[in-house]
Design a protein around this motif. Structure first.
Motif, PDB file in Angstrom:
ATOM      1  N   ASP A  13       0.697  -1.002   0.400  1.00 41.79           N
ATOM      2  CA  ASP A  13       0.171   0.167   0.266  1.00 41.79           C
ATOM      3  C   ASP A  13       0.903   1.229   0.179  1.00 41.79           C
ATOM      4  O   ASP A  13       0.669   2.130  -0.445  1.00 41.79           O
ATOM      5  CB  ASP A  13      -1.264   0.093   1.459  1.00 41.79           C
ATOM      6  N   THR A  14       2.255   1.433   0.939  1.00 37.92           N
ATOM      7  CA  THR A  14       3.183   2.423   0.984  1.00 37.92           C
ATOM      8  C   THR A  14       3.638   2.538  -0.351  1.00 37.92           C
ATOM      9  O   THR A  14       3.204   3.942  -0.894  1.00 37.92           O
ATOM     10  CB  THR A  14       3.776   1.809   1.997  1.00 37.92           C
ATOM     11  N   GLU A  15       3.746   1.468  -0.939  1.00 36.87           N
ATOM     12  CA  GLU A  15       4.818   2.128  -2.410  1.00 36.87           C
ATOM     13  C   GLU A  15       3.538   2.174  -3.654  1.00 36.87           C
ATOM     14  O   GLU A  15       4.088   3.201  -4.220  1.00 36.87           O
ATOM     15  CB  GLU A  15       5.838   0.359  -2.843  1.00 36.87           C
ATOM     16  N   PHE A  20       1.457   6.620  -7.089  1.00 34.09           N
ATOM     17  CA  PHE A  20       0.529   7.239  -7.519  1.00 34.09           C
ATOM     18  C   PHE A  20       0.997   8.632  -7.131  1.00 34.09           C
ATOM     19  O   PHE A  20       1.049   9.645  -8.186  1.00 34.09           O
ATOM     20  CB  PHE A  20      -0.875   6.855  -7.162  1.00 34.09           C
ATOM     21  N   ALA A  21       1.210   9.241  -5.850  1.00 33.67           N
ATOM     22  CA  ALA A  21       2.012  10.316  -5.842  1.00 33.67           C
ATOM     23  C   ALA A  21       2.737  10.762  -6.601  1.00 33.67           C
ATOM     24  O   ALA A  21       2.734  12.284  -7.191  1.00 33.67           O
ATOM     25  CB  ALA A  21       2.056  10.719  -4.080  1.00 33.67           C
ATOM     26  N   LYS A  22       3.703  10.176  -6.934  1.00 34.79           N
ATOM     27  CA  LYS A  22       5.301  11.180  -7.994  1.00 34.79           C
ATOM     28  C   LYS A  22       3.974  11.574  -9.114  1.00 34.79           C
ATOM     29  O   LYS A  22       4.352  12.075  -9.925  1.00 34.79           O
ATOM     30  CB  LYS A  22       5.742   9.679  -8.228  1.00 34.79           C
ATOM     31  N   ALA A  23       3.058  10.326  -9.376  1.00 30.70           N
ATOM     32  CA  ALA A  23       2.793  10.275 -11.007  1.00 30.70           C
ATOM     33  C   ALA A  23       2.287  11.681 -10.782  1.00 30.70           C
ATOM     34  O   ALA A  23       1.579  12.420 -12.189  1.00 30.70           O
ATOM     35  CB  ALA A  23       1.717   9.169 -11.273  1.00 30.70           C
ATOM     36  N   LEU A  24       1.583  11.762 -10.299  1.00 31.18           N
ATOM     37  CA  LEU A  24       0.475  13.530 -10.024  1.00 31.18           C
ATOM     38  C   LEU A  24       1.137  14.722  -9.238  1.00 31.18           C
ATOM     39  O   LEU A  24       0.457  15.733  -9.453  1.00 31.18           O
ATOM     40  CB  LEU A  24      -1.016  12.760  -8.321  1.00 31.18           C
ATOM     41  N   ALA A  25       2.763  14.339  -9.255  1.00 26.30           N
ATOM     42  CA  ALA A  25       3.708  15.390  -8.362  1.00 26.30           C
ATOM     43  C   ALA A  25       3.466  16.491  -9.733  1.00 26.30           C
ATOM     44  O   ALA A  25       4.166  17.180  -9.582  1.00 26.30           O
ATOM     45  CB  ALA A  25       4.887  14.759  -8.562  1.00 26.30           C
ATOM     46  N   HIS A  26       2.572  16.563 -10.996  1.00 21.68           N
ATOM     47  CA  HIS A  26       2.467  17.565 -11.980  1.00 21.68           C
ATOM     48  C   HIS A  26       1.589  17.757 -12.554  1.00 21.68           C
ATOM     49  O   HIS A  26       0.471  17.204 -12.652  1.00 21.68           O
ATOM     50  CB  HIS A  26       3.619  16.912 -13.715  1.00 21.68           C
ATOM     51  N   PRO A  27       1.342  20.059 -12.315  1.00 27.15           N
ATOM     52  CA  PRO A  27       0.352  19.822 -13.037  1.00 27.15           C
ATOM     53  C   PRO A  27      -0.392  19.392 -14.053  1.00 27.15           C
ATOM     54  O   PRO A  27      -2.080  19.548 -14.018  1.00 27.15           O
ATOM     55  CB  PRO A  27       0.407  21.405 -12.914  1.00 27.15           C
ATOM     56  N   ASP A  87     -10.015   0.237 -11.819  1.00 25.65           N
ATOM     57  CA  ASP A  87      -9.744  -0.293 -10.755  1.00 25.65           C
ATOM     58  C   ASP A  87      -8.034   0.717  -9.990  1.00 25.65           C
ATOM     59  O   ASP A  87      -8.580   0.517  -9.127  1.00 25.65           O
ATOM     60  CB  ASP A  87      -8.830  -1.252 -10.621  1.00 25.65           C
ATOM     61  N   ASN A  88      -7.087   1.177 -11.071  1.00 26.44           N
ATOM     62  CA  ASN A  88      -6.768   1.572 -10.046  1.00 26.44           C
ATOM     63  C   ASN A  88      -6.808   2.616  -9.656  1.00 26.44           C
ATOM     64  O   ASN A  88      -6.121   3.518  -8.246  1.00 26.44           O
ATOM     65  CB  ASN A  88      -4.971   1.392 -11.195  1.00 26.44           C
ATOM     66  N   TRP A  89      -7.626   3.970 -10.195  1.00 23.15           N
ATOM     67  CA  TRP A  89      -7.863   4.579  -9.873  1.00 23.15           C
ATOM     68  C   TRP A  89      -8.803   5.107  -8.356  1.00 23.15           C
ATOM     69  O   TRP A  89      -8.827   5.615  -7.158  1.00 23.15           O
ATOM     70  CB  TRP A  89      -9.032   5.544 -10.877  1.00 23.15           C
ATOM     71  N   LYS A  93      -7.701   6.838  -4.714  1.00 21.32           N
ATOM     72  CA  LYS A  93      -8.930   7.410  -3.843  1.00 21.32           C
ATOM     73  C   LYS A  93      -8.891   6.767  -2.547  1.00 21.32           C
ATOM     74  O   LYS A  93      -8.649   7.505  -1.339  1.00 21.32           O
ATOM     75  CB  LYS A  93      -9.656   7.816  -5.185  1.00 21.32           C
ATOM     76  N   SER A  94      -8.721   5.435  -2.656  1.00 22.64           N
ATOM     77  CA  SER A  94      -8.910   5.110  -1.251  1.00 22.64           C
ATOM     78  C   SER A  94      -7.550   5.338  -0.529  1.00 22.64           C
ATOM     79  O   SER A  94      -7.633   5.609   0.498  1.00 22.64           O
ATOM     80  CB  SER A  94      -9.292   3.401  -1.592  1.00 22.64           C
ATOM     81  N   LEU A  95      -6.240   4.557  -1.352  1.00 24.49           N
ATOM     82  CA  LEU A  95      -5.075   5.314  -0.498  1.00 24.49           C
ATOM     83  C   LEU A  95      -4.772   6.806  -0.236  1.00 24.49           C
ATOM     84  O   LEU A  95      -3.812   7.108   1.077  1.00 24.49           O
ATOM     85  CB  LEU A  95      -3.977   4.731  -0.816  1.00 24.49           C
ATOM     86  N   PHE A  96      -5.540   7.302  -0.685  1.00 28.94           N
ATOM     87  CA  PHE A  96      -5.592   9.133  -0.491  1.00 28.94           C
ATOM     88  C   PHE A  96      -5.895   8.765   0.699  1.00 28.94           C
ATOM     89  O   PHE A  96      -5.536  10.000   1.366  1.00 28.94           O
ATOM     90  CB  PHE A  96      -5.213   9.531  -1.258  1.00 28.94           C
ATOM     91  N   GLN A  97      -7.047   8.646   0.128  1.00 29.03           N
ATOM     92  CA  GLN A  97      -8.082   8.822   1.570  1.00 29.03           C
ATOM     93  C   GLN A  97      -7.495   8.270   3.065  1.00 29.03           C
ATOM     94  O   GLN A  97      -7.573   9.100   3.974  1.00 29.03           O
ATOM     95  CB  GLN A  97      -9.807   8.628   1.004  1.00 29.03           C
ATOM     96  N   ASP A  98      -7.380   7.319   3.052  1.00 32.19           N
ATOM     97  CA  ASP A  98      -6.552   6.556   3.517  1.00 32.19           C
ATOM     98  C   ASP A  98      -5.062   7.245   4.575  1.00 32.19           C
ATOM     99  O   ASP A  98      -5.263   7.643   5.776  1.00 32.19           O
ATOM    100  CB  ASP A  98      -6.436   5.152   3.532  1.00 32.19           C
ATOM    101  N   PHE A  99      -4.444   8.059   3.746  1.00 33.27           N
ATOM    102  CA  PHE A  99      -3.628   8.515   4.410  1.00 33.27           C
ATOM    103  C   PHE A  99      -4.109  10.152   5.125  1.00 33.27           C
ATOM    104  O   PHE A  99      -2.900  10.068   5.942  1.00 33.27           O
ATOM    105  CB  PHE A  99      -2.281   9.136   3.032  1.00 33.27           C
ATOM    106  N   PHE A 100      -4.902  11.029   4.414  1.00 35.05           N
ATOM    107  CA  PHE A 100      -4.995  11.420   4.543  1.00 35.05           C
ATOM    108  C   PHE A 100      -6.231  12.317   6.043  1.00 35.05           C
ATOM    109  O   PHE A 100      -5.699  12.585   6.749  1.00 35.05           O
ATOM    110  CB  PHE A 100      -5.797  13.380   3.887  1.00 35.05           C
ATOM    111  N   ASP A 101      -6.617  10.898   6.012  1.00 40.30           N
ATOM    112  CA  ASP A 101      -7.806  10.888   7.693  1.00 40.30           C
ATOM    113  C   ASP A 101      -6.371   9.912   8.688  1.00 40.30           C
ATOM    114  O   ASP A 101      -6.944   9.931   9.866  1.00 40.30           O
ATOM    115  CB  ASP A 101      -8.385   9.500   7.214  1.00 40.30           C
TER     116      ASP A 101
END
Length: 101
Positions: A13-15, A20-27, A87-89, A93-101
């Motif tokens: 999950d962490t990896e 996902f975060a790296k891929a989203l790191a560009h506007p 599926d990955n989307w 979303k779930s991983l980011f939600q868990d991370f921010f909660d």
């Protein structure tokens, strides 16, 4: 044994979250995903018309999103049709939600 399984799930999950975060790191990648989320699919040329960037730049961003598993491409010679990998989307979303909660 349970501790070992939890550790594996944690690591996976962490990896995945980091990928996902790296891929989203560009506007531009975020903008591409937002655009694709409103479309069923589109071709690289369609994105070049939407974003004021060279086709090679768009292609590089698509490659990063595809490598992260956030989008998928289907070869329609001579073009590639892209859409969100649902599926990955959902997982992202779930991983980011868990991370921010």
């Amino acid at each position: 044994m349970k501790r070992s399984l939890e550790h594996i799930e944690y690591k996976e999950d962490t990896e995945a979250l980091a990928t996902f975060a790296k891929a989203l790191a560009h506007p531009t990648r975020i903008a591409i995903l937002k655009h694709l989320d409103t479309q069923s699919c589109c071709f690289t040329g369609d994105l070049v018309e939407v974003f004021p960037l060279a086709q090679s730049t768009i292609s590089q961003h698509l490659k990063e999103l595809k490598n992260a598993g956030l989008i998928q491409g289907e070869l329609k010679p001579p073009k590639i049709k892209y859409c969100i990998n649902q599926d990955n989307w959902k997982r992202a979303k779930s991983l980011f939600q868990d991370f921010f909660d």
